[in-house]
Design an enzyme around this catalytic site. Structure first.
Site, PDB file in Angstrom:
ATOM      1  N   ALA A 250       0.823  -1.211   0.000  1.00 59.30           N
ATOM      2  CA  ALA A 250       0.000   0.000   0.000  1.00 59.30           C
ATOM      3  C   ALA A 250       0.864   1.271   0.000  1.00 59.30           C
ATOM      4  O   ALA A 250       1.948   1.266   0.582  1.00 59.30           O
ATOM      5  CB  ALA A 250      -0.912  -0.019   1.235  1.00 59.30           C
ATOM      6  N   PRO A 251       0.439   2.332  -0.712  1.00 64.38           N
ATOM      7  CA  PRO A 251      -0.829   2.464  -1.455  1.00 64.38           C
ATOM      8  C   PRO A 251      -0.822   1.846  -2.846  1.00 64.38           C
ATOM      9  O   PRO A 251      -1.850   1.868  -3.527  1.00 64.38           O
ATOM     10  CB  PRO A 251      -1.019   3.982  -1.545  1.00 64.38           C
ATOM     11  CG  PRO A 251       0.378   4.532  -1.531  1.00 64.38           C
ATOM     12  CD  PRO A 251       1.178   3.608  -0.652  1.00 64.38           C
ATOM     13  N   GLY A 252       0.311   1.298  -3.305  1.00 65.11           N
ATOM     14  CA  GLY A 252       0.233   0.524  -4.541  1.00 65.11           C
ATOM     15  C   GLY A 252       1.161   0.932  -5.664  1.00 65.11           C
ATOM     16  O   GLY A 252       1.018   0.453  -6.783  1.00 65.11           O
ATOM     17  N   GLY A 253       2.151   1.792  -5.381  1.00 68.45           N
ATOM     18  CA  GLY A 253       3.062   2.248  -6.450  1.00 68.45           C
ATOM     19  C   GLY A 253       3.827   1.103  -7.111  1.00 68.45           C
ATOM     20  O   GLY A 253       3.965   1.071  -8.342  1.00 68.45           O
ATOM     21  N   ASP A 289      -0.019 -10.314   7.088  1.00 65.59           N
ATOM     22  CA  ASP A 289       1.336  -9.942   7.492  1.00 65.59           C
ATOM     23  C   ASP A 289       2.307 -10.459   6.423  1.00 65.59           C
ATOM     24  O   ASP A 289       2.357 -11.669   6.169  1.00 65.59           O
ATOM     25  CB  ASP A 289       1.624 -10.587   8.860  1.00 65.59           C
ATOM     26  CG  ASP A 289       3.017 -10.238   9.357  1.00 65.59           C
ATOM     27  OD1 ASP A 289       3.836  -9.705   8.569  1.00 65.59           O
ATOM     28  OD2 ASP A 289       3.303 -10.499  10.531  1.00 65.59           O
ATOM     29  N   LYS A 334      15.767  -0.770   4.789  1.00 65.47           N
ATOM     30  CA  LYS A 334      15.761   0.538   5.449  1.00 65.47           C
ATOM     31  C   LYS A 334      16.975   0.547   6.386  1.00 65.47           C
ATOM     32  O   LYS A 334      17.138  -0.369   7.208  1.00 65.47           O
ATOM     33  CB  LYS A 334      14.473   0.747   6.252  1.00 65.47           C
ATOM     34  CG  LYS A 334      13.205   0.341   5.507  1.00 65.47           C
ATOM     35  CD  LYS A 334      12.914   1.215   4.308  1.00 65.47           C
ATOM     36  CE  LYS A 334      11.740   0.660   3.509  1.00 65.47           C
ATOM     37  NZ  LYS A 334      11.470   1.377   2.245  1.00 65.47           N
TER      38      LYS A 334
END
Ligand SMILES: C[S@@+](CC[C@H](N)C(=O)[O-])C[C@H]1O[C@@H](n2cnc3c(N)ncnc32)[C@H](O)[C@@H]1O
Length: 384
Positions: A250-253, A289, A334
């Site tokens: 999400a949001p879906g890029g 998940d 990250k």
């Protein structure tokens, strides 16, 4: 004295303050300095990684970090061709661009910067395929971009007149000349070699926002396809009808990037996906998940943009490969605020060593993409 064509740069191991001003520079005759462009704030990682790769190939030297740039100068000095043959752009995670330079032009006269730059270019190579004029990607260097744009046409013309630049279309076998302005009066004159550079000036791809794209994050995946996959891989491995799983979608890029290439996507996220992505008919959402989700049958791609600890994401990627759930994967790690380089090295080592122990032939590459922030993007593929 506007230009030193054989020489290099003052470097020490001072990295506490990134210097904006050029210090007085000693000369290293017949020497070469290696210069990489990087994201501002990642200069130390880029410098340390560069020195590490050079050391692994037998070159000692000193490093310097400047805003948006990292430099490595071998000591004792080495010929440009020698070190250029040893260092690989694709292996340097934090380098956006990789250049080899034997000339720093300082004190460039405002009225005629072209002549000393052409002279330095001539001292470095006798033919170039293209010229790129650039500067560091920092706020402070932004005013220099106008100078770079303004000098491109006159420099190109002067290089052609001097017989140093081929006529269009460019011959891909020749090196590219790079002029990297540090200040309006000083520039590093360097070159990059075919197959060992980023194709974009300053290593920055200008990707257009595609109509209907739900988020900017999609450009990260697009850049990853362009940077980490070969042209053949893009053609063979991103085909309509293939199947992908997008973890943390999400949001879906990312799902949108896959669907626009005709892949069917299972988008795994408890958050909401943008209506346009679901409306494509190729994306279905599973609220689950991502660390527990497993596909009913093996898929062509798994992509993962979940914000979590890098070692957790690394374990997830390894598991998908050991279980045979996907053939290739693009994932984001990250990075923590400290020990960012060590984190990438450790994750790379874990993936490489675990798959090697399982006798799983693979290719693994990482890059700190332009669209990445405090993260790097990995690409892992099985080799059959
Ligand atoms: C950086 S966003 C992803 C952006 C997305 N790649 C795009 O292009 O729009 C991270 C997403 O990971 C999701 N996420 C975080 N932990 C997750 C988990 N354990 N399982 C699945 N999704 C998770 C969040 O809900 C969030 O939507």
């Amino acid at each position: 004295m506007p230009c030193r064509s054989e020489s290099v740069y003052a470097v020490g191991n001072k990295t506490d303050e990134l210097s904006q001003d050029l210090p007085e520079l000693p000369t290293a005759p017949n020497g070469t300095t290696v210069l990489v462009h990087c994201r501002a704030g990642f200069e130390r990682e880029a410098a340390e990684e560069l020195a590490g790769q050079a050391a692994a190939r037998g070159f000692k030297g000193t490093t310097e970090a400047r805003p948006g740039l990292a430099l490595f100068t071998p000591a004792p000095p080495v010929a440009l061709a020698r070190i250029a043959a040893a260092l690989r752009y694709a292996d340097l995670v934090f380098a956006r661009q990789l250049l080899f330079s034997s000339a720093l032009c300082a004190g460039l006269p405002v009225g005629d910067r072209v002549a000393p730059l052409v002279a330095a270019a001539r001292a470095q190579a006798n033919r170039y395929g293209e010229i790129v004029i650039e500067t560091a990607d920092t706020e402070a260097s932004k005013p220099l971009l106008r100078l770079c744009r303004g000098l491109t046409a006159p420099l190109r013309q002067a290089l052609r007149s001097a017989g140093l630049l081929g006529d269009a279309p460019m011959d891909p076998a020749w090196p590219r000349l790079h002029i990297t302005f540090l200040q309006s009066s000083s520039a590093v004159v360097g070159l990059s070699y075919p197959g060992n550079f980023s194709p974009w000036p300053m290593g920055i791809p200008r990707l257009r926002a595609a109509r209907g794209a739900p988020s900017r994050a999609g450009r990260k995946l697009e850049e990853a396809f362009l940077t980490l996959l070969t042209a053949d891989e893009r053609e063979q491995r991103l085909r309509a009808g293939m199947v992908a799983v997008d973890l943390g979608a999400a949001p879906g890029g990312w799902s949108w990037q896959l669907a626009r290439r005709g892949l069917s996507v299972t988008a795994v996220d408890n958050g909401s996906l943008c209506g346009e992505v679901l409306g494509s008919g190729l994306v279905r959402q599973v609220r689950a998940d991502g660390f527990r989700y497993r596909p009913a049958r093996p898929v062509d791609w798994m992509v993962c943009d979940i914000v979590d600890r890098p070692d957790r994401v690394t374990d997830l990627v390894v598991r998908w490969f050991l279980e045979g759930w996907c053939r290739q994967c693009i994932f984001n790690l990250k990075l923590p605020m400290k020990r960012r380089l060590e984190t990438v090295w450790r994750c790379r080592e874990v993936i490489g060593a675990t798959l090697a122990a399982a006798r799983l032939r693979h290719r693994l590459a990482f890059k700190h993409l332009y669209h990445d922030r405090i993260e790097v993007t990995g690409y892992l593929t099985r080799l059959s």
